[in-house]
Write an enzyme that holds these catalytic residues in place. Structure first.
Site, PDB file in Angstrom:
ATOM      1  N   LYS A  32      55.806  27.630  28.796  1.00  0.00           N
ATOM      2  CA  LYS A  32      56.010  28.508  27.884  1.00  0.00           C
ATOM      3  C   LYS A  32      54.727  29.455  26.554  1.00  0.00           C
ATOM      4  CE  LYS A  32      59.832  30.789  25.750  1.00  0.00           C
ATOM      5  NZ  LYS A  32      61.194  31.266  26.425  1.00  0.00           N
ATOM      6  N   GLY A  88      75.664  38.098  17.876  1.00  0.00           N
ATOM      7  CA  GLY A  88      74.458  38.843  18.277  1.00  0.00           C
ATOM      8  C   GLY A  88      74.422  39.798  19.539  1.00  0.00           C
ATOM      9  N   GLY A 102      72.023  42.869  19.781  1.00  0.00           N
ATOM     10  CA  GLY A 102      70.725  42.733  19.612  1.00  0.00           C
ATOM     11  C   GLY A 102      70.823  44.020  21.240  1.00  0.00           C
ATOM     12  N   ASN A 103      69.673  43.480  22.269  1.00  0.00           N
ATOM     13  CA  ASN A 103      69.326  44.160  23.603  1.00  0.00           C
ATOM     14  C   ASN A 103      70.155  42.873  24.418  1.00  0.00           C
ATOM     15  OD1 ASN A 103      66.915  45.457  22.762  1.00  0.00           O
ATOM     16  ND2 ASN A 103      65.707  43.652  22.868  1.00  0.00           N
ATOM     17  N   TYR A 123      74.333  43.548  23.129  1.00  0.00           N
ATOM     18  CA  TYR A 123      74.790  44.820  23.126  1.00  0.00           C
ATOM     19  C   TYR A 123      75.025  45.531  24.406  1.00  0.00           C
ATOM     20  CZ  TYR A 123      75.527  49.835  22.932  1.00  0.00           C
ATOM     21  OH  TYR A 123      77.028  50.875  22.929  1.00  0.00           O
TER      22      TYR A 123
END
Ligand code: NAD
Length: 366
Positions: free
Chosen positions: A80, A188, A190-191, A194
């Protein structure tokens, strides 16, 4: 700031720090383990309040990627990177190009993808100076629809499949293609959140939602018939499934005693505030789908972007998240041990005994 004795160090294989005063780039790349292949993981940009905070985050996230890829049966290791800075204020093309050169300097030991604070266009800018970026190619997605490289649809689908597995084990539902009557709270939208909510409502479930962005809430209410609830209530509703899809550390000393859902299964990374919260959930009889297992759809998708594959193969691999969770839930019930503990053990079995070790760094992994 200690490194080798850092509590999250966990025998990281490689750690690189980079500073470029000309562009303001200060970044860390952490490579935890490459025994299964080159380390692939997101590049996060965040306004960390200290170097120590950035180091802790990158070490935790990098280790998590080793476990995630091993459990997803991918020939990838864990790594990461973090860029210290506020993406809304400090992200410039020059800074991203500088990050691209930093990635290149590692010769393919680590491959960066999108993460919080970075996007497909940002990765493309980094890609001007390196080929060691992923999640950026337009192609048919795992569902056959055009994809920009964004892994969120695959993550959402994998999370949906994981919820189906959890529902089968905990609630004894046999036909999990029909989720009529199932209630789910999604924190949440979001991407990933949803799209997950859409899969759930398409299958007949009733969804309650909260997001700090009111327009996202309105979209879910209008388009999916979701019920809007407050920030205070979303985690504690008397629903069948709680799906955290926003930020980490939502499962903690304060929240766990108040949860009412018998299942926690969502896409957010690092949902447990401390590793011991796995045990706390187990003691409360809550079935927890370990985040790094259920949210692996994105890394699976990115893996196939690098090697190329028919969308049907990608979809099948994403669906195998359900099989891995079935195994974890079954072993957890049989051994009377928390699911996170079982998942860690299973991952260690997979990366410690991986015999197809390829030397990394010598070739260009794409
Ligand atoms: P996103 O930024 O698109 O969505 C996150 C949403 O959470 C946003 O709409 C944001 O407004 C909302 N949010 C933030 N704080 C909140 C709070 N306190 N309460 C309610 N909502 C809040 O991100 P995403 O790509 O959908 O990712 C969601 C989670 O899943 C993250 O934890 C991410 O690390 C994890 N994840 C994502 C992927 C992927 O493919 N995108 C893969 C693996 C894991």
């Amino acid at each position: 700031m200690s490194v080798f004795t850092h509590p999250e160090f966990d025998n990281h294989q490689h750690l690189s720090f980079h500073c470029d005063p000309k562009t303001g780039l200060r970044a860390i790349i952490a490579v935890h383990n490459t025994s299964r292949g080159p380390a692939l993981g997101g590049c996060r940009m965040f306004p960390y309040s200290s170097d120590d905070e950035a180091l802790t985050d990158v070490l935790r996230l990098s280790r998590g990627m080793t476990y995630k890829s091993a459990l997803a049966n991918l020939d990838l290791g864990g790594g990461k990177s973090v860029i210290i800075g506020n993406p809304r204020e400090h992200k410039t093309e020059e800074l991203l190009e500088s990050m691209g050169r930093f990635l290149e300097s590692l010769g393919g030991l680590y491959i960066a993808a999108e993460d919080s604070g970075t996007s497909v266009p940002d990765l493309k800018v980094m890609g001007r100076h390196t080929s060691h970026v992923a999640g950026i190619s337009s192609r048919p997605g795992f569902d056959g629809k055009p994809s920009s490289g964004d892994p969120s649809p695959a993550t959402a689908y994998g999370t949906f499949v994981g919820i189906q597995s959890a529902v089968k084990h905990k609630l004894g539902r046999t036909d999990v293609n029909d989720l009529e009557g199932l209630t789910v709270a999604v924190q949440g939208i979001g991407n990933v959140g949803y799209r997950l909510a859409r899969h759930l409502t398409d299958a007949g479930a009733k969804v309650s939602v909260f997001d700090i962005h009111q327009d996202y809430v309105e979209r879910a209410v209008e388009e999916l018939g979701a019920t809007a609830v407050s920030a205070e209530d979303i985690l504690f509703l008397p629903v069948d499934v709680l799906a955290p899809c926003a930020m980490g550390a939502v499962l903690n000393d304060e929240s766990i005693p108040r949860l009412q859902a018998p299942i926690v299964a969502g896409a957010a990374n690092n949902q447990l505030s401390r590793a011991s919260h796995d045990q706390s959930l187990w003691q409360r009889g809550i079935l927890y789908a370990p985040d790094f297992v259920i949210n692996a759809g994105g890394i699976i998708d990115i893996h196939y972007e690098r090697i190329g594959a028919d969308p049907a193969i990608v979809r099948k691999h994403v669906e195998s998240i359900g099989d891995t969770l079935d195994e974890i839930f079954t072993r957890s019930a049989r051994d009377e041990r928390p699911t996170g503990e079982i998942a860690n053990q299973l991952a260690e079995e997979r990366f410690e005994h991986h015999h197809n070790h390829q030397p990394v760094g010598a070739s260009n992994p794409g």
